[in-house]
Design a protein around this motif. Structure first.
Motif, PDB file in Angstrom:
ATOM      1  N   PHE A  16      12.552  20.440 -11.988  1.00 19.81           N
ATOM      2  CA  PHE A  16      12.577  21.048 -13.321  1.00 19.81           C
ATOM      3  C   PHE A  16      14.003  21.272 -13.800  1.00 19.81           C
ATOM      4  CE2 PHE A  16       8.398  22.225 -11.654  1.00 19.81           C
ATOM      5  CZ  PHE A  16       7.596  21.728 -12.666  1.00 19.81           C
ATOM      6  N   VAL A  17      14.868  21.669 -12.898  1.00 21.14           N
ATOM      7  CA  VAL A  17      16.272  21.860 -13.254  1.00 21.14           C
ATOM      8  C   VAL A  17      16.882  20.522 -13.672  1.00 21.14           C
ATOM      9  CG1 VAL A  17      18.545  22.504 -12.368  1.00 21.14           C
ATOM     10  CG2 VAL A  17      16.545  23.881 -11.776  1.00 21.14           C
ATOM     11  N   LEU A  18      16.637  19.483 -12.882  1.00 18.61           N
ATOM     12  CA  LEU A  18      17.169  18.159 -13.210  1.00 18.61           C
ATOM     13  C   LEU A  18      16.591  17.627 -14.521  1.00 18.61           C
ATOM     14  CD1 LEU A  18      17.176  16.585  -9.650  1.00 18.61           C
ATOM     15  CD2 LEU A  18      19.178  17.240 -11.001  1.00 18.61           C
ATOM     16  N   ALA A  19      15.313  17.893 -14.770  1.00 18.96           N
ATOM     17  CA  ALA A  19      14.687  17.449 -16.018  1.00 18.96           C
ATOM     18  C   ALA A  19      15.353  18.100 -17.227  1.00 18.96           C
ATOM     19  CB  ALA A  19      13.192  17.769 -16.001  1.00 18.96           C
ATOM     20  N   GLU A  20      15.748  19.344 -17.085  1.00 16.35           N
ATOM     21  CA  GLU A  20      16.433  20.032 -18.179  1.00 16.35           C
ATOM     22  C   GLU A  20      17.890  19.582 -18.297  1.00 16.35           C
ATOM     23  OE1 GLU A  20      15.767  24.207 -17.572  1.00 16.35           O
ATOM     24  OE2 GLU A  20      13.613  24.009 -17.904  1.00 16.35           O
ATOM     25  N   MET A  21      18.546  19.325 -17.158  1.00 14.63           N
ATOM     26  CA  MET A  21      19.937  18.859 -17.184  1.00 14.63           C
ATOM     27  C   MET A  21      20.057  17.448 -17.747  1.00 14.63           C
ATOM     28  SD  MET A  21      21.399  20.163 -13.491  1.00 14.63           S
ATOM     29  CE  MET A  21      22.901  19.203 -13.653  1.00 14.63           C
ATOM     30  N   PHE A  22      19.064  16.607 -17.439  1.00 14.27           N
ATOM     31  CA  PHE A  22      19.084  15.202 -17.843  1.00 14.27           C
ATOM     32  C   PHE A  22      17.782  14.876 -18.586  1.00 14.27           C
ATOM     33  CE2 PHE A  22      21.409  15.521 -13.760  1.00 14.27           C
ATOM     34  CZ  PHE A  22      22.687  15.230 -14.233  1.00 14.27           C
ATOM     35  N   PRO A  23      17.650  15.362 -19.818  1.00 17.40           N
ATOM     36  CA  PRO A  23      16.381  15.197 -20.543  1.00 17.40           C
ATOM     37  C   PRO A  23      16.003  13.742 -20.825  1.00 17.40           C
ATOM     38  CG  PRO A  23      18.089  16.088 -21.980  1.00 17.40           C
ATOM     39  CD  PRO A  23      18.652  16.065 -20.603  1.00 17.40           C
ATOM     40  N   GLU A  24      16.963  12.828 -20.778  1.00 12.76           N
ATOM     41  CA  GLU A  24      16.667  11.419 -21.018  1.00 12.76           C
ATOM     42  C   GLU A  24      16.287  10.692 -19.730  1.00 12.76           C
ATOM     43  OE1 GLU A  24      16.498  10.330 -24.160  1.00 12.76           O
ATOM     44  OE2 GLU A  24      16.982  12.394 -24.693  1.00 12.76           O
TER      45      GLU A  24
END
Length: 175
Positions: free
Chosen positions: A22-30
């Motif tokens: 979830f953290v990575l999804a928010e950091m790298f939304p693309e």
């Protein structure tokens, strides 16, 4: 080292404990985030949490990281795992290490967080005994809190194994 934004990220197990996916999804939304875990309850919980948070760039899979042949080789810019390899016999850990190497794209980054690998052999045996209570994982009877520690410390030998399969610039940071 070249800095680039990952477009495809593989997360193994870490998301089940600290929700790194979830953290990575928010950091790298693309980026497309693929998260795998052997524990089906974690998958169900993560999918529910994903729905509640309305995050769309993560796919959660119940899978064994020893065989991720359904994923394309050299297709991930970032691979992250945590507390995985010391939880199994060395042969199984090597299967996972080989899969991570196969999946990592050229120039990609693999980041792992694991229990300490103790260099001095005498200290390593002390660490093993403390964690296994002096019992081998294949023997019946009481087991310590980390029954595969001997396999990890003397079989997997993480930094050597990473280099032997082809990872370069292997760096161990003690904590």
């Amino acid at each position: 080292m070249e800095t680039r934004t990952p477009t495809r990220i593989l997360v193994h197990r870490n998301w089940s404990r600290s929700f790194l996916a979830f953290v990575l999804a928010e950091m790298f939304p693309e980026a497309e985030i693929i998260a795998v875990d052997l524990a089906a309850p974690y998958i169900r919980m993560a999918r529910k949490w994903q729905e509640l948070r309305n995050i769309t760039n993560i796919q959660f899979y119940h899978a064994n990281a020893e065989d991720l042949s359904w994923l394309e080789s050299e297709s991930f810019d970032l691979i992250n795992y945590a507390y995985v390899l010391h939880e199994m016999p060395a042969d199984n850990a090597m299967l996972i290490i080989n899969e991570m190497y196969r999946l990592l794209a050229a120039g990609g980054l693999m980041n792992g967080f694991e229990v300490p690998f103790v260099e001095p052999v005498g200290e390593r045996w002390t660490y093993v005994e403390f964690n296994t209570w002096g019992h081998h994982w294949q023997d019946a009877g009481p087991q310590g809190p980390e029954p595969y520690m001997e396999e990890y410390e003397f079989g997997t030998m993480l930094t050597d194994s990473l280099a032997s399969v082809g990872f370069t610039s292997v760096e161990y940071i003690d904590y």
